[in-house]
Motif scaffolding. Structure first.
Motif, PDB file in Angstrom:
ATOM      1  N   ILE A  95       0.855  -1.186   0.000  1.00  0.00           N
ATOM      2  CA  ILE A  95       0.000   0.000   0.000  1.00  0.00           C
ATOM      3  C   ILE A  95       0.892   1.237   0.000  1.00  0.00           C
ATOM      4  CG2 ILE A  95      -1.825  -1.232   1.216  1.00  0.00           C
ATOM      5  CD1 ILE A  95      -0.999   0.238   3.794  1.00  0.00           C
ATOM      6  N   GLY A  96       0.338   2.373  -0.414  1.00  0.00           N
ATOM      7  CA  GLY A  96       1.146   3.591  -0.403  1.00  0.00           C
ATOM      8  C   GLY A  96       0.715   4.569  -1.471  1.00  0.00           C
ATOM      9  N   ILE A  97       1.710   5.276  -2.009  1.00  0.00           N
ATOM     10  CA  ILE A  97       1.446   6.310  -3.018  1.00  0.00           C
ATOM     11  C   ILE A  97       2.501   6.202  -4.110  1.00  0.00           C
ATOM     12  CG2 ILE A  97       1.280   8.795  -3.450  1.00  0.00           C
ATOM     13  CD1 ILE A  97       0.380   9.129  -0.533  1.00  0.00           C
ATOM     14  N   ASP A  98       2.044   6.273  -5.360  1.00  0.00           N
ATOM     15  CA  ASP A  98       2.928   6.200  -6.530  1.00  0.00           C
ATOM     16  C   ASP A  98       2.538   7.317  -7.483  1.00  0.00           C
ATOM     17  OD1 ASP A  98       3.998   5.538  -9.137  1.00  0.00           O
ATOM     18  OD2 ASP A  98       4.386   3.517  -8.381  1.00  0.00           O
ATOM     19  N   LEU A  99       3.428   8.304  -7.639  1.00  0.00           N
ATOM     20  CA  LEU A  99       3.170   9.432  -8.537  1.00  0.00           C
ATOM     21  C   LEU A  99       4.032   9.373  -9.790  1.00  0.00           C
ATOM     22  CD1 LEU A  99       2.828  12.294  -5.895  1.00  0.00           C
ATOM     23  CD2 LEU A  99       1.039  10.884  -6.924  1.00  0.00           C
ATOM     24  N   PHE A 100       4.696   8.239  -9.992  1.00  0.00           N
ATOM     25  CA  PHE A 100       5.543   8.085 -11.173  1.00  0.00           C
ATOM     26  C   PHE A 100       4.692   7.939 -12.431  1.00  0.00           C
ATOM     27  CE2 PHE A 100       7.887   5.388 -14.207  1.00  0.00           C
ATOM     28  CZ  PHE A 100       9.030   6.147 -14.375  1.00  0.00           C
ATOM     29  N   TRP A 101       3.670   7.102 -12.359  1.00  0.00           N
ATOM     30  CA  TRP A 101       2.859   6.798 -13.539  1.00  0.00           C
ATOM     31  C   TRP A 101       1.696   7.769 -13.712  1.00  0.00           C
ATOM     32  CZ3 TRP A 101       5.259   3.649 -16.603  1.00  0.00           C
ATOM     33  CH2 TRP A 101       6.102   2.662 -16.088  1.00  0.00           C
ATOM     34  N   ASP A 102       1.100   8.208 -12.600  1.00  0.00           N
ATOM     35  CA  ASP A 102      -0.151   8.950 -12.704  1.00  0.00           C
ATOM     36  C   ASP A 102      -0.327   9.819 -11.464  1.00  0.00           C
ATOM     37  OD1 ASP A 102      -2.706   9.878 -13.106  1.00  0.00           O
ATOM     38  OD2 ASP A 102      -3.687   7.925 -12.976  1.00  0.00           O
ATOM     39  N   LYS A 103      -0.376  11.132 -11.669  1.00  0.00           N
ATOM     40  CA  LYS A 103      -0.555  12.057 -10.539  1.00  0.00           C
ATOM     41  C   LYS A 103      -2.018  12.423 -10.323  1.00  0.00           C
ATOM     42  CE  LYS A 103       4.018  14.261 -10.796  1.00  0.00           C
ATOM     43  NZ  LYS A 103       4.634  13.363 -11.777  1.00  0.00           N
ATOM     44  N   THR A 104      -2.892  12.011 -11.239  1.00  0.00           N
ATOM     45  CA  THR A 104      -4.284  12.479 -11.196  1.00  0.00           C
ATOM     46  C   THR A 104      -5.097  11.822 -10.082  1.00  0.00           C
ATOM     47  OG1 THR A 104      -5.064  10.816 -12.791  1.00  0.00           O
ATOM     48  CG2 THR A 104      -4.264  12.900 -13.692  1.00  0.00           C
ATOM     49  N   ARG A 105      -4.631  10.700  -9.558  1.00  0.00           N
ATOM     50  CA  ARG A 105      -5.394  10.005  -8.516  1.00  0.00           C
ATOM     51  C   ARG A 105      -4.731  10.114  -7.142  1.00  0.00           C
ATOM     52  NH1 ARG A 105      -9.754   7.638 -10.361  1.00  0.00           N
ATOM     53  NH2 ARG A 105      -9.845   7.003 -12.536  1.00  0.00           N
ATOM     54  N   LEU A 106      -4.000  11.197  -6.931  1.00  0.00           N
ATOM     55  CA  LEU A 106      -3.300  11.361  -5.654  1.00  0.00           C
ATOM     56  C   LEU A 106      -4.266  11.313  -4.474  1.00  0.00           C
ATOM     57  CD1 LEU A 106      -0.896  11.943  -3.813  1.00  0.00           C
ATOM     58  CD2 LEU A 106      -1.127  14.365  -4.379  1.00  0.00           C
ATOM     59  N   GLU A 107      -5.366  12.032  -4.554  1.00  0.00           N
ATOM     60  CA  GLU A 107      -6.292  12.071  -3.417  1.00  0.00           C
ATOM     61  C   GLU A 107      -6.874  10.691  -3.130  1.00  0.00           C
ATOM     62  OE1 GLU A 107      -6.553  14.480  -1.195  1.00  0.00           O
ATOM     63  OE2 GLU A 107      -5.004  15.388  -2.446  1.00  0.00           O
ATOM     64  N   GLU A 108      -7.250   9.972  -4.186  1.00  0.00           N
ATOM     65  CA  GLU A 108      -7.777   8.612  -3.996  1.00  0.00           C
ATOM     66  C   GLU A 108      -6.708   7.690  -3.402  1.00  0.00           C
ATOM     67  OE1 GLU A 108      -8.101  10.451  -6.715  1.00  0.00           O
ATOM     68  OE2 GLU A 108     -10.014  10.102  -7.737  1.00  0.00           O
ATOM     69  N   GLN A 109      -5.454   7.856  -3.874  1.00  0.00           N
ATOM     70  CA  GLN A 109      -4.364   7.039  -3.337  1.00  0.00           C
ATOM     71  C   GLN A 109      -4.155   7.322  -1.847  1.00  0.00           C
ATOM     72  OE1 GLN A 109      -0.627   6.656  -5.415  1.00  0.00           O
ATOM     73  NE2 GLN A 109      -1.580   6.863  -7.420  1.00  0.00           N
ATOM     74  N   LYS A 110      -4.238   8.592  -1.478  1.00  0.00           N
ATOM     75  CA  LYS A 110      -4.100   8.957  -0.056  1.00  0.00           C
ATOM     76  C   LYS A 110      -5.201   8.320   0.782  1.00  0.00           C
ATOM     77  CE  LYS A 110      -1.822  13.502  -0.174  1.00  0.00           C
ATOM     78  NZ  LYS A 110      -2.054  14.941   0.103  1.00  0.00           N
ATOM     79  N   ILE A 111      -6.429   8.381   0.282  1.00  0.00           N
ATOM     80  CA  ILE A 111      -7.571   7.800   1.004  1.00  0.00           C
ATOM     81  C   ILE A 111      -7.366   6.300   1.175  1.00  0.00           C
ATOM     82  CG2 ILE A 111     -10.042   7.258   0.830  1.00  0.00           C
ATOM     83  CD1 ILE A 111     -10.302  10.021  -0.667  1.00  0.00           C
ATOM     84  N   ALA A 112      -6.982   5.626   0.070  1.00  0.00           N
ATOM     85  CA  ALA A 112      -6.783   4.167   0.111  1.00  0.00           C
ATOM     86  C   ALA A 112      -5.650   3.800   1.067  1.00  0.00           C
ATOM     87  CB  ALA A 112      -6.491   3.635  -1.289  1.00  0.00           C
ATOM     88  N   PHE A 113      -4.575   4.568   1.041  1.00  0.00           N
ATOM     89  CA  PHE A 113      -3.423   4.327   1.917  1.00  0.00           C
ATOM     90  C   PHE A 113      -3.842   4.449   3.382  1.00  0.00           C
ATOM     91  CE2 PHE A 113       1.099   6.064   3.054  1.00  0.00           C
ATOM     92  CZ  PHE A 113       1.476   4.811   3.525  1.00  0.00           C
ATOM     93  N   LYS A 114      -4.495   5.557   3.699  1.00  0.00           N
ATOM     94  CA  LYS A 114      -4.907   5.819   5.080  1.00  0.00           C
ATOM     95  C   LYS A 114      -5.887   4.758   5.578  1.00  0.00           C
ATOM     96  CE  LYS A 114      -6.407   9.802   7.846  1.00  0.00           C
ATOM     97  NZ  LYS A 114      -5.169  10.078   8.579  1.00  0.00           N
ATOM     98  N   ARG A 115      -6.855   4.415   4.763  1.00  0.00           N
ATOM     99  CA  ARG A 115      -7.849   3.417   5.161  1.00  0.00           C
ATOM    100  C   ARG A 115      -7.196   2.061   5.428  1.00  0.00           C
ATOM    101  NH1 ARG A 115     -12.699   4.765   2.076  1.00  0.00           N
ATOM    102  NH2 ARG A 115     -13.218   2.568   1.834  1.00  0.00           N
ATOM    103  N   GLN A 116      -6.218   1.713   4.604  1.00  0.00           N
ATOM    104  CA  GLN A 116      -5.564   0.413   4.770  1.00  0.00           C
ATOM    105  C   GLN A 116      -4.617   0.409   5.967  1.00  0.00           C
ATOM    106  OE1 GLN A 116      -5.057  -1.878   0.748  1.00  0.00           O
ATOM    107  NE2 GLN A 116      -4.720   0.279   0.320  1.00  0.00           N
TER     108      GLN A 116
END
Length: 255
Positions: A95-116
């Motif tokens: 789990i975490g955050i990956d901005l290498f491939w796609d920066k458009t889903r940063l907020e969703e990635q943050k939510i998923a990271f925090k929830r997990q």
């Protein structure tokens, strides 16, 4: 010598032709335990099948990988939660955050990271962090979740000395793999300043193969090559690296 590969995608299609031989090479190299991260629900059955085939050697994580946080991420998170409630896992990851491939889903990635992270705490499990081009964003979430229930592994650590210390401050071990053997990997320049009690070994197979196999398919048997490189960096024996990193892995995963 007993080694632990704390991160290997042994279910990958890249092992379709020779998976059993690949696993045997790992055992022959002393790699007795392999921890397998989850990507999304599409790979779960393959993970369960491999666990059944190698019950003494394969240990599973459950989680949603940040690059798989898509439109249906709520469904995927519900799946993660349902699996965690049904059976034993050894970590929530990767789990975490990956901005290498796609920066458009940063907020969703943050939510998923925090929830997990919160799910990991609920089940008293470590987390296994994926971070690419996103140290500040990952640290921001970790800071918001920092407490004595937060612990785990910062997988494929590629940061600098200060980032290493910050990761350790959140009760994270540093997952060290093939990058430590690269000429431009940089972490080999300061790693010996980090106490070995904070280090675990990994391959991230089939990705990031160590020298001399850089650019080719990685596999869990190459954990030994990472151990050999760390022995050079720390100026100790390979056996000592194996002993300490294996104990560290056992401590994190509770085995």
């Amino acid at each position: 010598m007993i080694l632990v590969d704390t991160h290997s995608h042994i279910y990958s299609e890249e092992f379709q032709q020779d998976r059993e031989e690949m696993m045997q090479r790992a055992f022959d190299a002393g790699v007795q335990k392999i921890f397998v991260p989850s990507i999304d629900s599409g790979y779960t059955q393959k993970m369960y099948d491999l666990e059944k085939q190698y019950p003494e050697n394969v240990f599973l994580m459950m989680g949603l990988h940040p690059t798989y946080v898509k439109e249906n991420y709520e469904e995927e998170l519900a799946f993660v939660e349902s699996q965690l409630s049904k059976r034993k896992f050894y970590a929530v990851g990767e789990i975490g955050i990956d901005l290498f491939w796609d920066k458009t889903r940063l907020e969703e990635q943050k939510i998923a990271f925090k929830r997990q992270i919160q799910l990991a705490k609920q089940y008293s499990l470590p987390i296994n962090i994926h971070c690419r081009d996103a140290f500040d964003e990952v640290f921001e979430v970790l800071e918001s979740e920092k407490d004595d229930k937060l612990f785990g592994i910062f997988h494929c650590f590629t940061g600098d000395y200060n980032q290493a210390q910050q990761a350790i401050s959140y009760n994270m071990k540093l997952g060290i793999g093939g990058v430590a053997t690269f000429k431009n990997g940089k972490i080999d320049q300061f790693l010996n300043e980090i106490d070995l009690k904070h280090i675990v070994l990994e391959t991230d197979s089939p990705y990031l193969a160590p020298v001399p196999f850089r650019g080719k398919r990685n596999e869990s048997s190459y954990t030994k090559l990472v151990a050999e490189k760390l022995a050079l960096i720390y100026g100790v024996s390979v056996d000592e690296i194996a002993k300490i990193t294996t104990e560290n892995a056992k401590e994190v995963f509770g085995i």
